[in-house]
Design a protein around this motif. Sequence first.
Motif, PDB file in Angstrom:
ATOM      1  N   GLN A 125       5.049  -1.452 -66.627  1.00 26.18           N
ATOM      2  CA  GLN A 125       4.001  -0.521 -66.215  1.00 26.18           C
ATOM      3  C   GLN A 125       2.735  -0.707 -67.050  1.00 26.18           C
ATOM      4  O   GLN A 125       1.624  -0.733 -66.511  1.00 26.18           O
ATOM      5  CB  GLN A 125       4.488   0.932 -66.341  1.00 26.18           C
ATOM      6  CG  GLN A 125       5.493   1.320 -65.310  1.00 26.18           C
ATOM      7  CD  GLN A 125       6.926   1.094 -65.758  1.00 26.18           C
ATOM      8  OE1 GLN A 125       7.184   0.456 -66.771  1.00 26.18           O
ATOM      9  NE2 GLN A 125       7.869   1.606 -65.004  1.00 26.18           N
ATOM     10  N   GLU A 156       0.896  -3.879 -66.029  1.00 25.19           N
ATOM     11  CA  GLU A 156       0.144  -3.733 -64.786  1.00 25.19           C
ATOM     12  C   GLU A 156      -1.154  -2.957 -65.011  1.00 25.19           C
ATOM     13  O   GLU A 156      -2.213  -3.318 -64.478  1.00 25.19           O
ATOM     14  CB  GLU A 156       1.005  -3.036 -63.737  1.00 25.19           C
ATOM     15  CG  GLU A 156       0.380  -3.027 -62.360  1.00 25.19           C
ATOM     16  CD  GLU A 156       1.312  -2.498 -61.297  1.00 25.19           C
ATOM     17  OE1 GLU A 156       0.782  -2.051 -60.264  1.00 25.19           O
ATOM     18  OE2 GLU A 156       2.534  -2.514 -61.483  1.00 25.19           O
ATOM     19  N   TRP A 165      -5.110  -4.155 -64.609  1.00 26.22           N
ATOM     20  CA  TRP A 165      -6.163  -3.411 -63.933  1.00 26.22           C
ATOM     21  C   TRP A 165      -7.408  -3.294 -64.820  1.00 26.22           C
ATOM     22  O   TRP A 165      -8.537  -3.453 -64.350  1.00 26.22           O
ATOM     23  CB  TRP A 165      -5.680  -2.017 -63.533  1.00 26.22           C
ATOM     24  CG  TRP A 165      -4.938  -1.991 -62.245  1.00 26.22           C
ATOM     25  CD1 TRP A 165      -3.601  -1.822 -62.078  1.00 26.22           C
ATOM     26  CD2 TRP A 165      -5.487  -2.144 -60.934  1.00 26.22           C
ATOM     27  NE1 TRP A 165      -3.286  -1.876 -60.746  1.00 26.22           N
ATOM     28  CE2 TRP A 165      -4.415  -2.062 -60.018  1.00 26.22           C
ATOM     29  CE3 TRP A 165      -6.762  -2.347 -60.451  1.00 26.22           C
ATOM     30  CZ2 TRP A 165      -4.600  -2.176 -58.653  1.00 26.22           C
ATOM     31  CZ3 TRP A 165      -6.950  -2.451 -59.080  1.00 26.22           C
ATOM     32  CH2 TRP A 165      -5.888  -2.365 -58.205  1.00 26.22           C
ATOM     33  N   SER A 196       6.103   5.750 -63.172  1.00 26.88           N
ATOM     34  CA  SER A 196       5.702   4.668 -62.284  1.00 26.88           C
ATOM     35  C   SER A 196       4.190   4.512 -62.352  1.00 26.88           C
ATOM     36  O   SER A 196       3.465   5.460 -62.680  1.00 26.88           O
ATOM     37  CB  SER A 196       6.132   4.962 -60.844  1.00 26.88           C
ATOM     38  OG  SER A 196       5.379   6.040 -60.326  1.00 26.88           O
ATOM     39  N   ARG A 210       2.189   3.943 -59.829  1.00 28.48           N
ATOM     40  CA  ARG A 210       1.579   4.705 -58.746  1.00 28.48           C
ATOM     41  C   ARG A 210       1.435   6.188 -59.123  1.00 28.48           C
ATOM     42  O   ARG A 210       0.390   6.802 -58.902  1.00 28.48           O
ATOM     43  CB  ARG A 210       2.420   4.553 -57.486  1.00 28.48           C
ATOM     44  CG  ARG A 210       1.840   5.219 -56.301  1.00 28.48           C
ATOM     45  CD  ARG A 210       2.697   4.984 -55.078  1.00 28.48           C
ATOM     46  NE  ARG A 210       1.819   4.956 -53.938  1.00 28.48           N
ATOM     47  CZ  ARG A 210       2.124   4.452 -52.793  1.00 28.48           C
ATOM     48  NH1 ARG A 210       3.291   3.879 -52.632  1.00 28.48           N
ATOM     49  NH2 ARG A 210       1.285   4.492 -51.800  1.00 28.48           N
ATOM     50  N   GLY A 211       2.481   6.766 -59.679  1.00 25.30           N
ATOM     51  CA  GLY A 211       2.412   8.161 -60.100  1.00 25.30           C
ATOM     52  C   GLY A 211       1.423   8.371 -61.230  1.00 25.30           C
ATOM     53  O   GLY A 211       0.723   9.383 -61.279  1.00 25.30           O
ATOM     54  N   LEU A 219      -1.301   6.539 -61.854  1.00 24.03           N
ATOM     55  CA  LEU A 219      -2.659   6.444 -61.326  1.00 24.03           C
ATOM     56  C   LEU A 219      -3.013   7.682 -60.507  1.00 24.03           C
ATOM     57  O   LEU A 219      -4.157   8.149 -60.542  1.00 24.03           O
ATOM     58  CB  LEU A 219      -2.824   5.173 -60.494  1.00 24.03           C
ATOM     59  CG  LEU A 219      -2.825   3.876 -61.294  1.00 24.03           C
ATOM     60  CD1 LEU A 219      -2.921   2.687 -60.368  1.00 24.03           C
ATOM     61  CD2 LEU A 219      -3.937   3.848 -62.315  1.00 24.03           C
ATOM     62  N   ALA A 220      -2.040   8.227 -59.769  1.00 23.27           N
ATOM     63  CA  ALA A 220      -2.295   9.463 -59.027  1.00 23.27           C
ATOM     64  C   ALA A 220      -2.605  10.605 -59.997  1.00 23.27           C
ATOM     65  O   ALA A 220      -3.519  11.411 -59.753  1.00 23.27           O
ATOM     66  CB  ALA A 220      -1.092   9.811 -58.157  1.00 23.27           C
TER      67      ALA A 220
END
Length: 144
Positions: free
Chosen positions: A23, A26, A30, A91, A93-94, A96-97
């Motif tokens: 994580q 990644e 970014w 995660s 995705r979570g 970044l949300a």
Amino acid sequence: MALITNSDIIVNAWKNLRANIKQYSELVLWLILLGVAEWALDVVLKSLVPDKQQHAIVLLLAVLPLRLAETTVMIGMLDIAVKTLQRQSASVRGALAHGVHSIIPFLWVTFLYCLVTFGGLLLFVIPGLYFMIRYKFSGLFTAI
């Protein structure tokens, strides 16, 4: 109750990194891509806007969305670290949300922090330093 030593913090940080290396990698990717985009934008704007003052203003306005995205990714990294310490699954995705939902309160608290610190420095140097030290991590606490 045992005291937390520096070695405990280092050990826990190392465990956190090893548990979430994918994580974090990644999110660092970014950040690298956003930095390259900012650099490319600077190079393109240098050729399009020859005047240095106009270039600085246009670059500031053009880079603002990239800086907001970088801040969102950093809040996401903080979210992954906090969830790991709370023994929850994390995660990208979570994270970044969470970063997207926390960006406005984070920016507001950071603005207030700067305003209070600047006001304290105008009053006298000591109150400004006191406010700066006292509220240093207020933006991070807001992002959590």
